[in-house]
Design an enzyme around this catalytic site. Structure first.
Site, mmCIF file in Angstrom:
data_model
loop_
_atom_site.group_PDB
_atom_site.id
_atom_site.type_symbol
_atom_site.label_atom_id
_atom_site.label_comp_id
_atom_site.label_asym_id
_atom_site.label_seq_id
_atom_site.Cartn_x
_atom_site.Cartn_y
_atom_site.Cartn_z
ATOM 1 N N GLU A 1 -4.896 -4.824 10.936
ATOM 2 C CA GLU A 1 -3.910 -3.879 10.981
ATOM 3 C C GLU A 1 -4.260 -2.953 12.034
ATOM 4 O O GLU A 1 -4.874 -2.056 12.391
ATOM 5 C CB GLU A 1 -4.086 -2.918 9.994
ATOM 6 C CG GLU A 1 -3.771 -3.433 8.492
ATOM 7 C CD GLU A 1 -3.204 -2.449 7.491
ATOM 8 O OE1 GLU A 1 -2.058 -2.598 6.874
ATOM 9 O OE2 GLU A 1 -3.720 -1.397 7.112
ATOM 10 N N GLY B 1 2.901 2.390 10.938
ATOM 11 C CA GLY B 1 3.831 3.250 10.842
ATOM 12 C C GLY B 1 4.559 3.810 12.078
ATOM 13 O O GLY B 1 5.265 4.828 11.939
ATOM 14 N N SER C 1 3.975 -2.012 10.351
ATOM 15 C CA SER C 1 5.358 -1.995 10.535
ATOM 16 C C SER C 1 5.770 -3.237 10.252
ATOM 17 O O SER C 1 6.816 -3.800 10.754
ATOM 18 C CB SER C 1 5.725 -1.720 11.818
ATOM 19 O OG SER C 1 5.146 -0.376 12.308
ATOM 20 N N ASN D 1 0.919 -1.173 -0.039
ATOM 21 C CA ASN D 1 -0.045 -0.048 -0.215
ATOM 22 C C ASN D 1 1.048 1.135 -0.039
ATOM 23 O O ASN D 1 1.437 1.492 0.839
ATOM 24 C CB ASN D 1 -0.867 -0.023 1.267
ATOM 25 C CG ASN D 1 -1.718 1.128 1.315
ATOM 26 O OD1 ASN D 1 -1.910 1.891 0.393
ATOM 27 N ND2 ASN D 1 -2.449 1.325 2.659
ATOM 28 N N LYS E 1 0.040 4.251 -0.067
ATOM 29 C CA LYS E 1 -0.436 5.427 0.214
ATOM 30 C C LYS E 1 -0.323 6.599 -0.585
ATOM 31 O O LYS E 1 -0.320 6.617 -1.815
ATOM 32 C CB LYS E 1 -0.029 5.615 1.902
ATOM 33 C CG LYS E 1 -0.242 4.429 2.645
ATOM 34 C CD LYS E 1 0.016 4.321 3.935
ATOM 35 C CE LYS E 1 -0.247 3.085 4.836
ATOM 36 N NZ LYS E 1 -0.049 3.106 6.268
ATOM 37 N N HIS F 1 -9.356 1.006 5.231
ATOM 38 C CA HIS F 1 -8.068 1.478 5.886
ATOM 39 C C HIS F 1 -8.178 2.361 7.075
ATOM 40 O O HIS F 1 -9.094 3.186 6.931
ATOM 41 C CB HIS F 1 -7.143 1.997 4.936
ATOM 42 C CG HIS F 1 -5.801 2.025 5.547
ATOM 43 N ND1 HIS F 1 -5.275 2.841 6.195
ATOM 44 C CD2 HIS F 1 -4.773 0.802 5.271
ATOM 45 C CE1 HIS F 1 -4.019 2.487 6.666
ATOM 46 N NE2 HIS F 1 -3.546 1.237 5.882
ATOM 47 N N GLU G 1 -6.542 4.637 7.949
ATOM 48 C CA GLU G 1 -6.475 6.230 7.548
ATOM 49 C C GLU G 1 -7.733 6.621 7.107
ATOM 50 O O GLU G 1 -7.847 7.765 7.317
ATOM 51 C CB GLU G 1 -5.070 6.381 6.905
ATOM 52 C CG GLU G 1 -3.868 5.955 7.623
ATOM 53 C CD GLU G 1 -2.741 5.337 6.752
ATOM 54 O OE1 GLU G 1 -2.807 5.435 5.652
ATOM 55 O OE2 GLU G 1 -2.010 4.893 7.667
HETATM 56 P P1 13P Z 1 3.286 0.445 7.719
HETATM 57 O O1 13P Z 1 3.492 -0.976 7.030
HETATM 58 O O2 13P Z 1 3.892 1.665 6.955
HETATM 59 O O3 13P Z 1 3.212 0.286 9.132
HETATM 60 O O4 13P Z 1 1.827 0.648 7.138
HETATM 61 C C1 13P Z 1 0.949 -0.357 7.387
HETATM 62 C C2 13P Z 1 -0.392 -0.041 6.446
HETATM 63 O O5 13P Z 1 -1.076 0.743 6.903
HETATM 64 C C3 13P Z 1 -0.692 -0.852 5.282
HETATM 65 O O6 13P Z 1 -1.914 -0.588 4.731
#
Ligand code: 13P
Length: 251
Positions: free
Chosen positions: A165, A171, A210, A9, A11, A95, A97
Site C-alpha cells: 500500500e 485515501g 484508492s 478495511n 478503518k 498498516h 496508519e
Molecule cells: P483507500 O482504499 O481508502 O485508499 O485505503 C486503502 C487502505 O488503506 C486499505 O487498507
C-alpha cells in the site's frame, strides 16, 4: 495457482447497525463466488456482529490490528487469542496508519506477525513507501526493509499475505498505475524468493491505495497482483461488490 483475495478495511467507520447491514449485503452479493476469498475488517466494536452476520458464508472476518502479548495489563489492547475467539481468520498488521499515528515500528510489526501465526491467525502484513520516499527514489529500500524486518525469524510463510500500500495512494484518489504497482509487487516477490525459495510463488501480494471498481481491472491483470486491500470503496456494498466482480472475472 494463487487464489485472489479482496479485503475491505473499514478503518474507524460504521456503527454496529451499519456494519451488520453492509456485511449482509456483501454476504448476499458473494453467494455465487467460486474461487478467491472475500474478507471484511470491521472496527473491533463490530467484529462480533459482523462475524455472526457472515457465519456460514463465503466471507471471512479480519481484525485491523492486535497486540503481540497473550494477556495481561495492557489497557486498550486486544490479543490474538481474543481475535480467534471472536471468529477472525485474518488480521491486518502494520498498516501505514498504525505506523504513522501510533508509531508502530518494523520490530512491532514483526512481533505481531509472529504472534498472529502462533495463534493460528493469517496476517495481512502491510508495507509501502511515503510520497517523500518515492520522490527520493528509495521505494525499493524502504519496502525491502519493511518486508525483511517484518518477516524476521518467520520460517513458514504460507499463511502470510503481503499488502503493498503506497502511502501516497491511500485515501488520496491517486492510485498507482498498474505498471508502478506491478514493479513493486515483483520486487517483493523477489525478496520472498530469496528468503523462502519457490514457496514465494504461492504467497498472495495485494495492492491497496484508492482501489475502486473502475481501476481494479487493469491492476489485477498484472502477474504479481493477487487481490486488493480496499479502504474507502469497501464502505459501500455496490462499490465493494463491483471490485470483487471485476477481480473474480480476471484471475
Ligand atoms: P483507500 O482504499 O481508502 O485508499 O485505503 C486503502 C487502505 O488503506 C486499505 O487498507
Amino acid at each position: 495457482m494463487r487464489e485472489w483475495i479482496v479485503a475491505g478495511n473499514w478503518k474507524m467507520h460504521n456503527t454496529i447497525a451499519e456494519s451488520i447491514a453492509l456485511a449482509k449485503a456483501i454476504k448476499e452479493g458473494t453467494t455465487t463466488i467460486k474461487n478467491g476469498e472475500v474478507v471484511l475488517a470491521p472496527p473491533f466494536t463490530a467484529l462480533f456482529s459482523v462475524g455472526e452476520t457472515i457465519k456460514g458464508s463465503n466471507v471471512q472476518l479480519a481484525a485491523q490490528n492486535m497486540f503481540y502479548e497473550d494477556k495481561g495489563a495492557y489497557t486498550g489492547e486486544i490479543s490474538p487469542g481474543m481475535l480467534k475467539d471472536i471468529g477472525c481468520t485474518y488480521v491486518i498488521i502494520g498498516h501505514s496508519e498504525r505506523r504513522k499515528y501510533f508509531h508502530e515500528q518494523d520490530q512491532d510489526v514483526n512481533l505481531k506477525v509472529k504472534k498472529a501465526l502462533m495463534a493460528g491467525l493469517k496476517p495481512i502484513m502491510c508495507v509501502g513507501e511515503t510520497d517523500e520516499e518515492r520522490v527520493k527514489g528509495i521505494t525499493r529500500s524502504v519496502v525491502d526493509r519493511q518486508v525483511k524486518q517484518g518477516l524476521n525469524g518467520v520460517e513458514k510463510i504460507d499463511n502470510i499475505v503481503i499488502a503493498y500500500e503506497p502511502v501516497w495512494a491511500i485515501g488520496t484518489g491517486k492510485v498507482a498505475t498498474p505498471a508502478e504497482a506491478e514493479e513493486v509487487h515483483k520486487f517483493i516477490r523477489g525478496i520472498l524468493k530469496d528468503l523462502y525459495g519457490s514457496m514465494a510463488n504461492d504467497i498472495r501480494i495485494l495492492y491497496g491505495g484508492s482501489v475502486t471498481k473502475d481501476n481494479i481491472g487493469d491492476l489485477i491483470a498484472m502477474e504479481d497482483i493477487d487481490g486488493a486491500l480496499v479502504g474507502g470503496a469497501s464502505l459501500k456494498a455496490d462499490g465493494f461488490l463491483g471490485i470483487i466482480k471485476n477481480i473474480s472475472g480476471k484471475k
